[in-house]
Every structure is written in C-alpha cells, then in structure tokens.
Design a protein around this motif. Structure first.
Motif, PDB file in Angstrom:
ATOM      1  N   PHE A 124      43.019 -47.648 -34.587  1.00 46.14           N
ATOM      2  CA  PHE A 124      44.353 -47.062 -34.681  1.00 46.14           C
ATOM      3  C   PHE A 124      44.635 -46.534 -36.089  1.00 46.14           C
ATOM      4  N   LEU A 125      44.233 -47.283 -37.118  1.00 49.22           N
ATOM      5  CA  LEU A 125      44.485 -46.855 -38.493  1.00 49.22           C
ATOM      6  C   LEU A 125      43.617 -45.662 -38.885  1.00 49.22           C
ATOM      7  N   ALA A 130      54.508 -51.530 -21.920  1.00 51.77           N
ATOM      8  CA  ALA A 130      55.750 -51.210 -22.618  1.00 51.77           C
ATOM      9  C   ALA A 130      55.638 -49.895 -23.381  1.00 51.77           C
ATOM     10  N   THR A 131      54.435 -49.570 -23.846  1.00 54.38           N
ATOM     11  CA  THR A 131      54.236 -48.348 -24.630  1.00 54.38           C
ATOM     12  C   THR A 131      54.588 -47.099 -23.827  1.00 54.38           C
ATOM     13  N   THR A 153      53.481 -47.324 -34.330  1.00 55.80           N
ATOM     14  CA  THR A 153      53.791 -48.593 -34.981  1.00 55.80           C
ATOM     15  C   THR A 153      53.704 -49.748 -33.999  1.00 55.80           C
ATOM     16  N   TRP A 154      54.269 -49.564 -32.812  1.00 51.36           N
ATOM     17  CA  TRP A 154      54.244 -50.597 -31.772  1.00 51.36           C
ATOM     18  C   TRP A 154      52.805 -50.918 -31.366  1.00 51.36           C
ATOM     19  N   SER A 155      51.991 -49.902 -31.173  1.00 49.83           N
ATOM     20  CA  SER A 155      50.604 -50.114 -30.749  1.00 49.83           C
ATOM     21  C   SER A 155      49.798 -50.829 -31.828  1.00 49.83           C
ATOM     22  N   LEU A 156      49.998 -50.416 -33.075  1.00 48.00           N
ATOM     23  CA  LEU A 156      49.299 -51.078 -34.181  1.00 48.00           C
ATOM     24  C   LEU A 156      49.738 -52.529 -34.305  1.00 48.00           C
ATOM     25  N   LEU A 157      51.038 -52.773 -34.152  1.00 48.05           N
ATOM     26  CA  LEU A 157      51.548 -54.145 -34.232  1.00 48.05           C
ATOM     27  C   LEU A 157      50.947 -55.008 -33.127  1.00 48.05           C
TER      28      LEU A 157
END
Length: 494
Positions: free
Chosen positions: A91-92, A16-17, A28-32
């Motif tokens: 990711f962060l 989806a990314t 945001t989507w990847s971190l979530l």
C-alpha cells in the motif's frame, strides 16, 4: 483468537472499504487495516506457544461434518507474517498510483488478504477450498478492471487455468471425504483416509494440477508472465509474493501427507518437470527486454526449485523450502517495488531504454543491488540459507532416484539467474545516462523507508536464520511422518 482475527480484520475492513467514497479516506483506512493486521500477527508470534494462541474451532456446516477449524503451525504462521508484512509495504509503495473507483480496488485487495490468511490457516478441507476461492475471485476482478491494455484476454486465461485446477481439487476433496472415517473434512481425517495406491494415483493429480497452476510449475505456467505484466503493480506484488505460496503450502500440507504413495511414485517425474521449468524460465528471462517479464520468469525459476525440494521428502529440503517461501516473498516484493519506482519515474520498464540510473538515484541503486544479491542467493542474504538447505535435501533424498541430476540441473538455473539479474542491473543502473534518464531523481524518504524494511528482512534472515528453522522443525517432522511411504507400502501388500 489470533488466527480468527487475522481473517476477520481484513475481511470486515475490506467490506467497509466499499462504502467509503473519498480517495484519501480509502487509502488511509486500508493502510490502517493492514497495519492492524500486521500488529495482530506480531502479537501472535509472541504468544505462539500459549495454549490456543493460534487455534480456533467452531461449528460451520454440521450436516457435512465440516468445521471452521483454524490452526497456525510453523509454516502457516510464517506465511501469515509474510502476508501481514507485505500488505502495508504494498500500500505504501503504490501510495501515489491512481485508480478508478479506488474504494473498489482497495476493498478487493483486503478481501484477497483475508482469503490468503484463511488458506494458510485452514485445517478443514472444505474451509481450505472456500478460502482458496475467496483469494482468487477478488484478484481476478482487480486484474480485469485495473490492468493493462490486454487485461481482459490475459485475466480470462488466468481465470480458466485456476478455475479448472480448483474444480479438479474440489472433485478430489469430495471423493476423499466419502472415504474418511465418519465422513469428515478435517485434515486429520484426510490423513487417515486409508486410500489405496490406485485411488491415490489419480487423486494425486487432481490436487497437484490445482497447486501447480497456482505456483506455477512448468508446464502450467503460461498464464503467469502475461498476468504479471498486465496486472496493476499492487496486484502483481500480491500474485508473485503471496499467492504462489498457496500452491507450495498445498503440496506440503495436503498433497504429500494425503497421497504418500503417489507422491513417492511421481516425485521424480514432477521434480524433472520443475527443473526443466527452472532452465526454461531462466533462458527466457535472459532474452527479456521488459523488466516485468524478466521478474516474472525469475519467479518461475525460484518456485521450480521449491517444488523439486518438496518431493525430495527430506527434512533439510522441507525446512529450506519453508524459509525460502518467506525469503522469495520478501525478495520478489523488493524487485517489484524497484520496477514500479522506475516505471513511475521514467515511464518505461524497457531495459534497452534505460541506463545510468545510479548516477541520478544512488539510494535506489544501493537498495536494488542488495535485493539483486538476495535474488541470486548470495551468502548472508535470506535466499542463501533456503537454497543451501534445499540443495542439501535434494542431494540426500532417500526417495529420489535422480537426486544428483536434479541438483545439478537446478544449480545451472542458479548460475543463469545470476546472469540475467546482474545483466539487468548493469544495463539499467550503470553505464552512461541517456535522454530519458538524464533528468531522473532519487527516491524520496518514504520509498527509502519501504526499501529499508525489505533490505532489513533480507539481512536479518540471511545472517541469523535459526529462529525460523526452530519454528519449522516440528511441522517438518510432522509432514515427513505423515508422508512416510514405507508403512503405507507394507500395508498395501497385506
């Protein structure tokens, strides 16, 4: 269902990314997605003892008698937890790093996570190979598209090494499949293939080369330092903290139980290669002025000790290797985060160009010192219990003829590890500041939080490792039972 969800969430999220175009939404989507995967892993640990909690089986390739079989044993669960924890941290820690076509980068990162989860959980040889390749292909594109100036040549070398190893393993898988009762790819059928000593002697090397390249073990390591240096930091974190564990798991889950006689016959040879790699990598690390290359060679030395411990075929060594896989992942991740912060703040990773950072960044220095102590296995850090158990197992090995030599040589590597790690810390963080570091600033809140998670994991495992050891008890006994060479030798004689 836990096992299936750990693969599906990053897989679907990653696909989806590719369709999301705005950078902030992509991040945001990847971190979530990474956080959801971590929550699923946590819930999975809570239901570990529940029937079917970490088991999934479905028809996949019926004509080939291959099933989509997943199962989380103690080792697989630990590696899935490490992967699930590592991704939000990665990711962060690289949140502000700029990427071209950011949606493609994060999509490939999540696909790599899906492949890693599959490798750690697959209980079917063909499925294992499928996920092995799924984990490799996205990371290849990440390194070749977002790496440094020499990324094309370096990534091509990495691809050739890993592709040849994978191809050799596929040949071995297909041969063993032809010898299994009922022609099955199931792991239990592979354990019962009844291979002769002659067959094992050549099949063993097909699998070992694939796993040795991935770890990597001397002399199959030459792709690694350049790949770590030229890859984007996020990809390097995945390569060093997670992907090397694919090789160690391969030795424990597939190599020893399927080829017990060959493992017994070749164990000392491989252990001597491994400890040679420990000394070689440690000496090279001592000469490095580039922190990335120093950390890369440090990783080779640590993996070499795990390889030697695996072939000791001792319960203490097995459990030590498994807990060290988790500990090494946490520690090397912490080292890369510190290196990434320094490179972002000062624009260099050259040790000779830095100095006095402790005066400007005391919080960063505090976290680095704890991570460095863990990297050299100081007591009360996570690496201490793993290395202690591995040394104990190597010395007490009943299958090795050179246990004392292997232990002594590996012990020298530990001393050298302390030398180059503390040398780097002294030159980079202490002493007087220079024109480059004079204007340095300390880390911000989210960086402190990330490093606090790393340090927390280091201390928790170091102070109270018993829950981990309890988790590994059953799988260690199972591996040793399936790799017990004496019944096999007796059978071959008759």
């Amino acid at each position: 269902m836990i096992a299936l969800l750990l693969i599906l969430v990053p897989l679907v999220s990653g696909l989806a990314t590719f369709l999301i175009k705005k950078e902030e939404q992509v991040r945001t989507w990847s971190l979530l997605a990474a956080i959801i995967t971590f929550i699923i892993a946590i819930l999975g640990v809570a239901v570990y003892t529940a029937p079917g909690g970490w088991t999934f089986r479905a028809e996949w390739m019926g004509l080939l008698n291959s099933s989509f079989s997943l199962k989380g044993d103690g080792m697989g669960i630990m590696l899935c937890m490490l992967t699930a924890l590592a991704y939000p941290v990665i990711f962060l820690s690289t949140w502000t790093t700029a990427y071209r076509k950011v949606h493609n980068f994060f999509g490939l990162m999540l696909l790599t996570q899906a492949g890693l989860m599959g490798v750690f959980l697959a209980m079917d040889a063909l499925l294992f190979y499928f996920f092995w390749e799924l984990a490799l292909i996205p990371i290849y594109f990440i390194c070749s598209q977002w790496g440094g100036e020499r990324r094309i040549a370096v990534t091509f070398k990495f691809f050739i090494y890993t592709f040849i190893g994978s191809l050799l393993m596929l040949v071995g898988i297909l041969y063993i499949y032809s010898r299994t009762p009922g022609h099955s790819f199931d792991i239990s059928a592979f354990y019962q293939a009844g291979l002769s000593a002659k067959e094992q002697s050549w099949l063993f090397w097909l699998f070992f080369v694939a796993f040795a390249v991935k770890m990597p073990v001397f002399p199959f390591h030459t792709w690694q330092p350049d790949a770590y240096q030229q890859s984007p930091t996020a990809a390097t974190m995945v390569l060093s903290a997670l992907m090397v564990k694919m090789g160690v798991l391969g030795l424990l889950r597939w190599l020893l139980p399927v080829f017990p006689i060959a493992a017994y016959m070749n164990g000392d040879t491989i252990s001597l290669l491994a400890v040679t790699g420990i000394i070689y990598a440690s000496l090279i690390a001592m000469r490095q002025d580039d922190m990335k290359r120093l950390v890369a060679y440090s990783s080779i030395a640590h993996i070499g000790l795990m390889c030697a411990a695996v072939f000791a075929e001792d319960k203490s060594a097995m459990e030590g290797t498994m807990i060290q896989m988790f500990s090494h992942g946490i520690n090397i991740l912490g080292m890369w985060i510190v290196v990434e912060i320094i490179e972002r703040k000062f624009g260099t990773v050259k040790i000779s160009a830095l100095g006095g950072i402790a005066q400007k960044a005391p919080a960063l220095t505090f976290f680095f010192v704890i991570i460095a102590f863990a990297n050299i296995a100081l007591p009360l850090t996570n690496a201490f219990i793993g290395e202690f158990l591995m040394f104990k197992g190597i010395l007490g090995s009943k299958v090795s003829q050179n246990g004392v030599l292997i232990m002594a040589t590996a012990g020298l590597g530990i001393i050298l590890g302390a030398v180059y790690t503390l040398r780097m810390g002294r030159k980079v963080f202490f002493g007087e500041t220079n024109a480059l570091t004079e204007k340095g600033t300390d880390i911000v809140f989210h960086e402190k939080a990330i490093l606090a998670i790393i340090v927390g994991a280091i201390l928790i495992v170091g102070i109270y490792p018993q829950p981990f050891l309890n988790t590994f008890d059953q799988i260690s006994q199972s591996i040793l039972k399936n790799s017990d060479v004496l019944p096999m030798l007796m059978k071959q004689k008759h």
